[in-house]
Motif scaffolding. Structure first.
Motif, PDB file in Angstrom:
ATOM      1  N   ILE A  79      11.638  -4.830   0.339  1.00 51.83           N
ATOM      2  CA  ILE A  79      10.539  -3.509   0.076  1.00 51.83           C
ATOM      3  C   ILE A  79      10.939  -2.672   1.363  1.00 51.83           C
ATOM      4  CG2 ILE A  79       8.710  -4.555   1.321  1.00 51.83           C
ATOM      5  CD1 ILE A  79       6.862  -2.665  -0.577  1.00 51.83           C
ATOM      6  N   HIS A  80      11.568  -1.481   0.778  1.00 52.89           N
ATOM      7  CA  HIS A  80      12.133  -0.638   1.794  1.00 52.89           C
ATOM      8  C   HIS A  80      11.946   1.051   1.209  1.00 52.89           C
ATOM      9  CE1 HIS A  80      16.074   0.134  -0.305  1.00 52.89           C
ATOM     10  NE2 HIS A  80      15.495  -0.668  -1.131  1.00 52.89           N
ATOM     11  N   ALA A  81      12.313   1.789   2.241  1.00 53.15           N
ATOM     12  CA  ALA A  81      12.094   3.353   1.831  1.00 53.15           C
ATOM     13  C   ALA A  81      13.573   3.739   1.519  1.00 53.15           C
ATOM     14  CB  ALA A  81      11.398   3.998   2.977  1.00 53.15           C
ATOM     15  N   HIS A  82      13.874   3.969   0.462  1.00 51.42           N
ATOM     16  CA  HIS A  82      15.155   4.616  -0.082  1.00 51.42           C
ATOM     17  C   HIS A  82      14.795   5.523  -0.978  1.00 51.42           C
ATOM     18  CE1 HIS A  82      19.442   5.112  -0.381  1.00 51.42           C
ATOM     19  NE2 HIS A  82      19.236   4.230  -1.761  1.00 51.42           N
ATOM     20  N   GLY A  83      14.678   6.839  -1.071  1.00 49.28           N
ATOM     21  CA  GLY A  83      14.243   7.665  -1.892  1.00 49.28           C
ATOM     22  C   GLY A  83      12.706   7.789  -2.222  1.00 49.28           C
ATOM     23  N   LYS A  84      12.260   6.514  -2.100  1.00 52.93           N
ATOM     24  CA  LYS A  84      10.824   6.241  -2.163  1.00 52.93           C
ATOM     25  C   LYS A  84      10.631   4.711  -1.587  1.00 52.93           C
ATOM     26  CE  LYS A  84      10.542   4.298  -6.894  1.00 52.93           C
ATOM     27  NZ  LYS A  84      10.121   4.648  -8.176  1.00 52.93           N
ATOM     28  N   VAL A  85       9.385   4.372  -1.130  1.00 56.37           N
ATOM     29  CA  VAL A  85       9.181   2.762  -0.981  1.00 56.37           C
ATOM     30  C   VAL A  85       9.285   2.219  -2.271  1.00 56.37           C
ATOM     31  CG1 VAL A  85       7.567   1.336  -0.030  1.00 56.37           C
ATOM     32  CG2 VAL A  85       7.835   3.421   1.061  1.00 56.37           C
ATOM     33  N   ARG A  86      10.377   1.255  -2.302  1.00 52.94           N
ATOM     34  CA  ARG A  86      10.798   0.681  -3.416  1.00 52.94           C
ATOM     35  C   ARG A  86      10.852  -1.066  -3.239  1.00 52.94           C
ATOM     36  NH1 ARG A  86      14.485   2.798  -6.796  1.00 52.94           N
ATOM     37  NH2 ARG A  86      15.198   0.793  -7.203  1.00 52.94           N
ATOM     38  N   ILE A  87      11.310  -1.641  -4.464  1.00 53.01           N
ATOM     39  CA  ILE A  87      11.559  -3.268  -4.293  1.00 53.01           C
ATOM     40  C   ILE A  87      12.602  -3.365  -4.971  1.00 53.01           C
ATOM     41  CG2 ILE A  87      10.814  -5.447  -4.989  1.00 53.01           C
ATOM     42  CD1 ILE A  87       7.786  -4.468  -4.822  1.00 53.01           C
ATOM     43  N   LEU A 140       0.840  -1.072  -0.002  1.00 52.19           N
ATOM     44  CA  LEU A 140      -0.059   0.024   0.030  1.00 52.19           C
ATOM     45  C   LEU A 140       0.851   1.415   0.045  1.00 52.19           C
ATOM     46  CD1 LEU A 140      -2.879  -1.163   2.617  1.00 52.19           C
ATOM     47  CD2 LEU A 140      -3.076  -0.965   0.179  1.00 52.19           C
ATOM     48  N   PHE A 141       2.021   1.109   0.433  1.00 53.54           N
ATOM     49  CA  PHE A 141       2.932   2.296   0.575  1.00 53.54           C
ATOM     50  C   PHE A 141       4.031   2.220  -0.541  1.00 53.54           C
ATOM     51  CE2 PHE A 141       1.447   1.563   5.033  1.00 53.54           C
ATOM     52  CZ  PHE A 141       1.367   2.766   5.430  1.00 53.54           C
ATOM     53  N   LEU A 142       3.953   1.339  -1.502  1.00 56.99           N
ATOM     54  CA  LEU A 142       4.781   1.372  -2.687  1.00 56.99           C
ATOM     55  C   LEU A 142       4.863   2.881  -3.425  1.00 56.99           C
ATOM     56  CD1 LEU A 142       6.634  -0.471  -4.045  1.00 56.99           C
ATOM     57  CD2 LEU A 142       4.936  -1.074  -5.663  1.00 56.99           C
ATOM     58  N   ASN A 143       5.786   3.247  -3.546  1.00 57.57           N
ATOM     59  CA  ASN A 143       6.228   4.674  -4.257  1.00 57.57           C
ATOM     60  C   ASN A 143       5.825   5.771  -3.273  1.00 57.57           C
ATOM     61  OD1 ASN A 143       6.975   3.609  -6.730  1.00 57.57           O
ATOM     62  ND2 ASN A 143       4.886   3.122  -7.307  1.00 57.57           N
ATOM     63  N   SER A 144       5.845   5.802  -2.029  1.00 52.74           N
ATOM     64  CA  SER A 144       5.580   6.831  -1.248  1.00 52.74           C
ATOM     65  C   SER A 144       7.269   7.634  -1.302  1.00 52.74           C
ATOM     66  CB  SER A 144       5.199   6.268   0.158  1.00 52.74           C
ATOM     67  OG  SER A 144       4.014   5.762   0.167  1.00 52.74           O
ATOM     68  N   PRO A 145       7.026   8.859  -1.021  1.00 44.93           N
ATOM     69  CA  PRO A 145       8.476   9.499  -0.953  1.00 44.93           C
ATOM     70  C   PRO A 145       8.976   9.222   0.117  1.00 44.93           C
ATOM     71  CG  PRO A 145       6.621  11.008  -0.815  1.00 44.93           C
ATOM     72  CD  PRO A 145       6.036   9.575  -1.487  1.00 44.93           C
TER      73      PRO A 145
END
Length: 256
Positions: A221-229, A140-145
């Protein structure tokens, strides 16, 4: 002891009593806390959920009494389950709230913040979910900045991401990656891990500075720049866009 509750959507929690200070976290609608110190414009608070401390603007919270605080402490958490939704007060004024906002004393679409009553008709999340649900919520958080100190889809940091995903599934993580790394059971190898376990990464000084949620087939999946895989291997995180390692693996922990 004084007590308070957040009656606004997303309120900054700062390292010092000034608007210019570092954003260390955020207080979401409905979260309650102890007030440790009150100054003219600022209060130092300790959140009930994770005992995290920081400074909050006096204009951005509501004072409650100790009995109200105890009642909130002893009730099971009910959380807003949509990425973005709203509550309405008795004057039909709308206020947006993000996923993971707390719905205090929720019953029949009604919630209470101090003496104020609100109506909420969106989806809710409560109780502990199966571990398989961790990844579903994480998506649900994918691509969150990325936002240092953030806890919402509009801006989130790495440990805020893992904490909120676990919270939405009914589990309690501490706020910072270094604190989360002290929780749970150590796993010796990536091969022992399951989707939903946490991987922690350190810097050149050996300090844990990053966390991500392990997926199947050696993805993370982690937050680095954005939430990304990205890919996860024994060295750390391999960025699929830049084709280089960005984080050095320190430890893998099973929380549930």
């Amino acid at each position: 002891m004084d007590y308070g509750i957040c009656n606004l959507s997303i309120v900054p929690l700062r390292s010092e009593p000034t608007d210019k200070a570092e954003l260390v976290s955020q207080v979401l609608f409905g979260e309650h806390f102890k007030v440790l110190e009150i100054r003219k414009k600022w209060s130092k608070i300790r959140l009930s959920f994770d005992k995290y401390e920081g400074w909050i603007d006096n204009k951005q919270y509501l004072r409650i009494d100790d009995s109200d605080y105890s009642q909130l402490d002893n009730k099971p958490l009910v959380l807003a389950g949509n990425l973005i939704d709203f509550v309405s007060n008795n004057n039909n004024e709308l206020m947006t709230i993000p996923i993971g906002a707390t719905l205090p004393k929720f019953e029949n679409n009604s919630i209470s913040i101090g003496e104020s009553k609100y109506t909420y008709e969106g989806d809710t999340l409560s109780g502990q979910k199966n571990k398989e649900n961790i990844i579903d919520i994480a998506f649900l958080f994918l691509n969150s900045p990325y936002l240092w100190g953030g806890k919402t889809p509009f801006g989130i940091d790495c440990s805020g991401f893992s904490q909120m995903v676990y919270k939405l599934n009914g589990y309690k993580l501490l706020r910072d990656a270094s604190q989360q790394a002290r929780q749970g059971e150590v796993l010796s190898f990536i091969e022992e891990s399951e989707p939903g376990d946490l991987a922690f990464f350190d810097n050149d000084e050996g300090l844990i500075t990053h966390v991500g949620i392990i997926m199947k087939d050696n993805y993370i999946i982690h937050a680095h720049g954005k939430v990304r895989i990205d890919r996860l291997d024994h060295s750390g995180i391999y960025n699929v866009d830049t084709r280089r390692h960005t984080h050095k693996l320190r430890v893998i922990k099973k929380i549930i």
